[in-house]
Design an enzyme around this catalytic site. Structure first.
Site, PDB file in Angstrom:
ATOM      1  N   MET A   1       0.829  -1.203   0.000  1.00 52.18           N
ATOM      2  CA  MET A   1       0.000   0.000   0.000  1.00 52.18           C
ATOM      3  C   MET A   1       0.865   1.255   0.000  1.00 52.18           C
ATOM      4  O   MET A   1       0.392   2.348   0.325  1.00 52.18           O
ATOM      5  CB  MET A   1      -0.948   0.009   1.198  1.00 52.18           C
ATOM      6  CG  MET A   1      -2.022  -1.069   1.129  1.00 52.18           C
ATOM      7  SD  MET A   1      -3.497  -0.682   2.088  1.00 52.18           S
ATOM      8  CE  MET A   1      -2.807  -0.435   3.715  1.00 52.18           C
TER       9      MET A   1
ATOM     10  N   ALA B   1       4.024   3.888   1.076  1.00 48.60           N
ATOM     11  CA  ALA B   1       4.694   4.338   2.308  1.00 48.60           C
ATOM     12  C   ALA B   1       5.769   3.329   2.684  1.00 48.60           C
ATOM     13  O   ALA B   1       5.843   2.842   3.812  1.00 48.60           O
ATOM     14  CB  ALA B   1       3.692   4.540   3.446  1.00 48.60           C
ATOM     15  N   LEU B   2       6.625   3.031   1.723  1.00 56.76           N
ATOM     16  CA  LEU B   2       7.524   1.887   1.822  1.00 56.76           C
ATOM     17  C   LEU B   2       8.674   2.122   2.796  1.00 56.76           C
ATOM     18  O   LEU B   2       9.195   3.222   2.918  1.00 56.76           O
ATOM     19  CB  LEU B   2       8.083   1.550   0.444  1.00 56.76           C
ATOM     20  CG  LEU B   2       7.036   1.243  -0.633  1.00 56.76           C
ATOM     21  CD1 LEU B   2       7.715   0.877  -1.937  1.00 56.76           C
ATOM     22  CD2 LEU B   2       6.102   0.122  -0.186  1.00 56.76           C
TER      23      LEU B   2
ATOM     24  N   GLY C   1      11.251  -2.980   5.440  1.00 58.15           N
ATOM     25  CA  GLY C   1      10.531  -4.247   5.456  1.00 58.15           C
ATOM     26  C   GLY C   1       9.954  -4.584   4.094  1.00 58.15           C
ATOM     27  O   GLY C   1      10.062  -5.721   3.617  1.00 58.15           O
ATOM     28  N   HIS C   2       9.323  -3.603   3.449  1.00 60.05           N
ATOM     29  CA  HIS C   2       8.796  -3.827   2.098  1.00 60.05           C
ATOM     30  C   HIS C   2       9.912  -4.197   1.129  1.00 60.05           C
ATOM     31  O   HIS C   2       9.753  -5.089   0.287  1.00 60.05           O
ATOM     32  CB  HIS C   2       8.095  -2.563   1.582  1.00 60.05           C
ATOM     33  CG  HIS C   2       6.882  -2.157   2.344  1.00 60.05           C
ATOM     34  ND1 HIS C   2       6.860  -1.042   3.151  1.00 60.05           N
ATOM     35  CD2 HIS C   2       5.648  -2.705   2.423  1.00 60.05           C
ATOM     36  CE1 HIS C   2       5.658  -0.917   3.687  1.00 60.05           C
ATOM     37  NE2 HIS C   2       4.901  -1.909   3.268  1.00 60.05           N
TER      38      HIS C   2
ATOM     39  N   GLN D   1     -10.373  -2.314   2.436  1.00 60.98           N
ATOM     40  CA  GLN D   1      -9.869  -3.003   3.624  1.00 60.98           C
ATOM     41  C   GLN D   1      -9.762  -2.080   4.828  1.00 60.98           C
ATOM     42  O   GLN D   1      -9.278  -2.486   5.882  1.00 60.98           O
ATOM     43  CB  GLN D   1      -8.531  -3.684   3.342  1.00 60.98           C
ATOM     44  CG  GLN D   1      -7.348  -2.767   3.117  1.00 60.98           C
ATOM     45  CD  GLN D   1      -6.125  -3.530   2.632  1.00 60.98           C
ATOM     46  OE1 GLN D   1      -6.111  -4.051   1.521  1.00 60.98           O
ATOM     47  NE2 GLN D   1      -5.092  -3.599   3.471  1.00 60.98           N
TER      48      GLN D   1
ATOM     49  N   GLU E   1       5.432 -11.460   7.209  1.00 57.93           N
ATOM     50  CA  GLU E   1       4.855 -12.187   8.334  1.00 57.93           C
ATOM     51  C   GLU E   1       4.330 -11.257   9.426  1.00 57.93           C
ATOM     52  O   GLU E   1       3.641 -11.722  10.337  1.00 57.93           O
ATOM     53  CB  GLU E   1       5.887 -13.146   8.934  1.00 57.93           C
ATOM     54  CG  GLU E   1       6.189 -14.335   8.041  1.00 57.93           C
ATOM     55  CD  GLU E   1       7.097 -15.350   8.699  1.00 57.93           C
ATOM     56  OE1 GLU E   1       7.693 -15.017   9.756  1.00 57.93           O
ATOM     57  OE2 GLU E   1       7.229 -16.461   8.165  1.00 57.93           O
TER      58      GLU E   1
ATOM     59  N   LEU F   1       8.948  -2.907  11.795  1.00 58.89           N
ATOM     60  CA  LEU F   1       8.759  -1.818  10.846  1.00 58.89           C
ATOM     61  C   LEU F   1       7.318  -1.799  10.355  1.00 58.89           C
ATOM     62  O   LEU F   1       6.734  -2.833  10.046  1.00 58.89           O
ATOM     63  CB  LEU F   1       9.701  -1.975   9.656  1.00 58.89           C
ATOM     64  CG  LEU F   1      11.205  -1.872   9.931  1.00 58.89           C
ATOM     65  CD1 LEU F   1      11.984  -1.855   8.619  1.00 58.89           C
ATOM     66  CD2 LEU F   1      11.526  -0.629  10.735  1.00 58.89           C
ATOM     67  N   SER F   2       6.752  -0.617  10.277  1.00 51.49           N
ATOM     68  CA  SER F   2       5.380  -0.430   9.819  1.00 51.49           C
ATOM     69  C   SER F   2       5.224   0.982   9.301  1.00 51.49           C
ATOM     70  O   SER F   2       5.793   1.925   9.867  1.00 51.49           O
ATOM     71  CB  SER F   2       4.388  -0.658  10.971  1.00 51.49           C
ATOM     72  OG  SER F   2       3.079  -0.263  10.603  1.00 51.49           O
TER      73      SER F   2
END
Length: 282
Positions: free
Chosen positions: A33, A35-36, A39-40, A64, A151, A187-188
């Site tokens: 989505m 905003a990398l 982790g992406h 979603q 994950e 990371l998020s």
């Protein structure tokens, strides 16, 4: 650095992918989505180790998000995302708009029962329907040999594995390990919402998961360990705690005792207005 090609329409996407497939190349898909973060990009690199060409998609999927969630505020920066994806080695960015994904009259949704129940499935009604539907559309448009998901969204990963299995899709779904900051915070993209004070508290989620997991494996009663973990998170400044639960790593069935096979300890908790999720293997 080379400019990453961008496809916005299905026809543009298929022209590129059809060309690759005509050459006998294997194709991977990394849905995001935007905003990398690192982790992406680890997903892209994992895909590259499995296939010849990688398509990364960026689409903030409205179906979603719940009515009181952060769809409008979700960070968007396509130019920055494209630069990061190009640097990680992706070969094509697929960036459809909402009308291109859900044209007028669109009325189909996909429900994956079982693994979508409980945890985030109960707390975010319609979320996994939105995820399953948009990812199914991406699968049909890209027709990848391999698709990689993180994950960190563990329940989502199992939902999508079940989707592929049940619909006999010839796609290998791979789960990539969680990438963390040096202090343990997963990371998020939503970490950007945290204030400096909240960011300092946030690693407590991972520390608590590790302590609870160790206590369970050390012979502690599961219910007692989970209750301690919830109390600890609240004492650290988290709240509300949506869930802290021990589940079977393959089925997400609730476990009342220490797992005999792979288990998963999953948590979702708010820090201020930001909802953080994390999980560890047990």
């Amino acid at each position: 650095m080379r400019a990453l090609p961008i496809a916005r329409s299905v026809s543009e996407l298929r022209a590129v992918v059809d060309g690759w497939k005509a050459e006998g190349l294997r194709v991977g898909l990394v849905p995001t989505m935007g905003a990398l973060h690192a982790g992406h990009l680890s997903l892209v690199r994992l895909a590259l180790s499995k296939v010849d060409r990688v398509v990364a998609s960026v689409f903030v999927n409205p179906t979603q998000f719940g009515p009181n969630e952060d769809f409008a505020a979700y960070p968007r920066d396509e130019a920055a995302d494209a630069a990061k994806l190009g640097g990680a080695g992706a070969h094509l960015l697929y960036a459809p708009d909402v009308a291109g994904m859900y044209p007028p009259g669109f009325s189909t949704t996909i429900t994956v029962s079982g693994v979508s129940s409980g945890l985030c499935g109960d707390l975010r009604p319609g979320h996994f329907q939105g995820v399953a539907t948009v990812v199914a559309k991406l699968f049909l448009r890209v027709r990848p040999d391999v698709a990689v998901f993180g994950e960190k969204d563990y329940q989502q990963l199992l939902v999508l594995k079940r989707l592929v299995n049940d619909l006999d899709l010839a796609i290998e779904v791979i789960g990539a390990p969680i990438v963390r900051e040096t202090d343990g915070l997963a990371l998020s993209s939503r970490n950007a919402y945290l204030s400096a004070e909240q960011r300092a508290l946030a690693p407590g989620l991972y520390r608590t998961l590790r302590r609870v997991g160790a206590d369970i494996l050390g012979g502690g009663r599961v219910d007692d360990c989970l209750a301690w973990g919830i109390d600890e998170l609240k004492a650290l400044g988290f709240g509300p705690v949506d869930y802290l639960d021990l589940r079977d790593g393959a089925t997400l069935e609730r476990l009342d005792d220490a797992p005999e096979g792979p288990g998963r300890l999953l948590c979702a908790a708010y820090l201020g207005k930001t909802r953080l999720i994390d999980n560890i293997g047990v």
